[in-house]
Design a protein around this motif. Structure first.
Motif, short mmCIF file in Angstrom:
data_model
loop_
_atom_site.label_atom_id
_atom_site.label_comp_id
_atom_site.label_asym_id
_atom_site.label_seq_id
_atom_site.Cartn_x
_atom_site.Cartn_y
_atom_site.Cartn_z
N UNK A 154 30.70 53.33 35.77
CA UNK A 154 30.15 51.99 35.96
C UNK A 154 28.67 52.08 36.34
N UNK A 155 28.32 53.05 37.19
CA UNK A 155 26.93 53.19 37.63
C UNK A 155 26.00 53.46 36.46
N UNK A 156 26.40 54.36 35.57
CA UNK A 156 25.57 54.68 34.41
C UNK A 156 25.46 53.48 33.48
N UNK A 157 26.56 52.76 33.29
CA UNK A 157 26.53 51.58 32.43
C UNK A 157 25.58 50.52 32.96
N UNK A 158 25.55 50.35 34.29
CA UNK A 158 24.66 49.35 34.88
C UNK A 158 23.20 49.77 34.76
N UNK A 159 22.95 51.07 34.77
CA UNK A 159 21.57 51.56 34.64
C UNK A 159 21.07 51.48 33.20
N UNK A 160 22.01 51.42 32.26
CA UNK A 160 21.65 51.42 30.84
C UNK A 160 21.26 50.00 30.42
N UNK A 161 20.02 49.65 30.69
CA UNK A 161 19.55 48.31 30.37
C UNK A 161 19.00 48.25 28.95
N UNK A 162 19.10 47.08 28.37
CA UNK A 162 18.63 46.87 27.01
C UNK A 162 17.95 45.51 26.93
#
Length: 237
Positions: free
Chosen positions: A146-154
């Motif tokens: 979840x942490x990595x997904x939240x950091x992956x901004x687009x």
């Protein structure tokens, strides 16, 4: 509907999931200037957002809405992912590095039984208990933390000329997205990542994919509401 599958029982190992608290810094906006929203009244297809997903990414997005059945009894996560990859016929990749950073092993045992649900919902029930999630990125459906997904901004550009034509209407639309999605943002206020571009009749949003998907759903719901309102007006006229 896809066929059911049952994986033989395996002895689960004890797993301690360590989730690190991370501060997600707000990113500066990239201000886009483009001549039109990519939509004219004569077009058969209006893009919901730009840039458009690639063919493989669109295949993954379409698969998320397809129905799936499965039953697993203490099956390793990697085996469950392999079954989903074969059943849905899409590329699915486990972000092993990010899982290891969080102390999560891709062999964690999965016990779950679902029937007739969307693949999107199935992934939610499958991954969330282990602190994992999914996102469509770089032409694969990625399983990550979840942490990595939240950091992956687009950054997405949403053509909204069918919903708003004036600067005031665009601001109202931006406010609606802010109200509906702000609770999902782990960074700063969504409004600080959302800008209206009147010359293009578009909204530009830079956020995590979870917030982007929520914003897209708001626009879809508003379009449906507008269509229903128009249908009622036509009946009354």
């Amino acid at each position: 509907m896809l066929p059911s599958n049952k994986v033989p029982s395996m002895i689960p190992s004890r797993l301690t999931v360590c989730v690190r608290a991370k501060t997600i810094l707000g990113l500066a906006f990239v201000v886009f200037s483009f001549a039109s929203s990519g939509y004219t009244r004569g077009d058969d297809v209006r893009p919901e957002y730009l840039p458009l997903p690639s063919a493989l990414e669109q295949k993954c997005l379409t698969a998320l809405d397809a129905k799936i059945d499965f039953e697993f009894d203490h099956a390793p996560l990697r085996d469950v992912v392999e079954f989903c990859r074969d059943a849905m016929q899409i590329p699915i990749w486990i972000d092993e590095t990010s899982l290891q950073d969080e102390g999560i092993d891709s062999s964690i045992p999965i016990t779950i039984s679902l029937s007739g649900v969307s693949f999107r919902s199935a992934l939610k029930y499958l991954l969330e208990p282990s602190g994992l999630t999914h996102l469509v990125e770089s032409e694969v459906l990625k399983i990550t933390t979840v942490a990595v997904a939240e950091e992956s901004q687009t950054t997405r550009v949403y053509p909204v000329g069918d919903l708003a034509t004036t600067a005031d209407e665009l601001e109202q639309l931006a406010q609606a997205i802010h109200v509906a999605t702000n609770y999902l943002s782990h960074s700063q206020e969504v409004s600080e990542h959302l800008v209206s571009v009147p010359m293009a009749k578009a909204l530009v949003l830079q956020e995590s994919r979870r917030v982007q998907d929520a914003a897209l759903q708001v626009l879809r719901d508003l379009r449906q509401a507008k269509s229903l309102s128009k249908a009622v007006d036509n009946r009354l006229s």
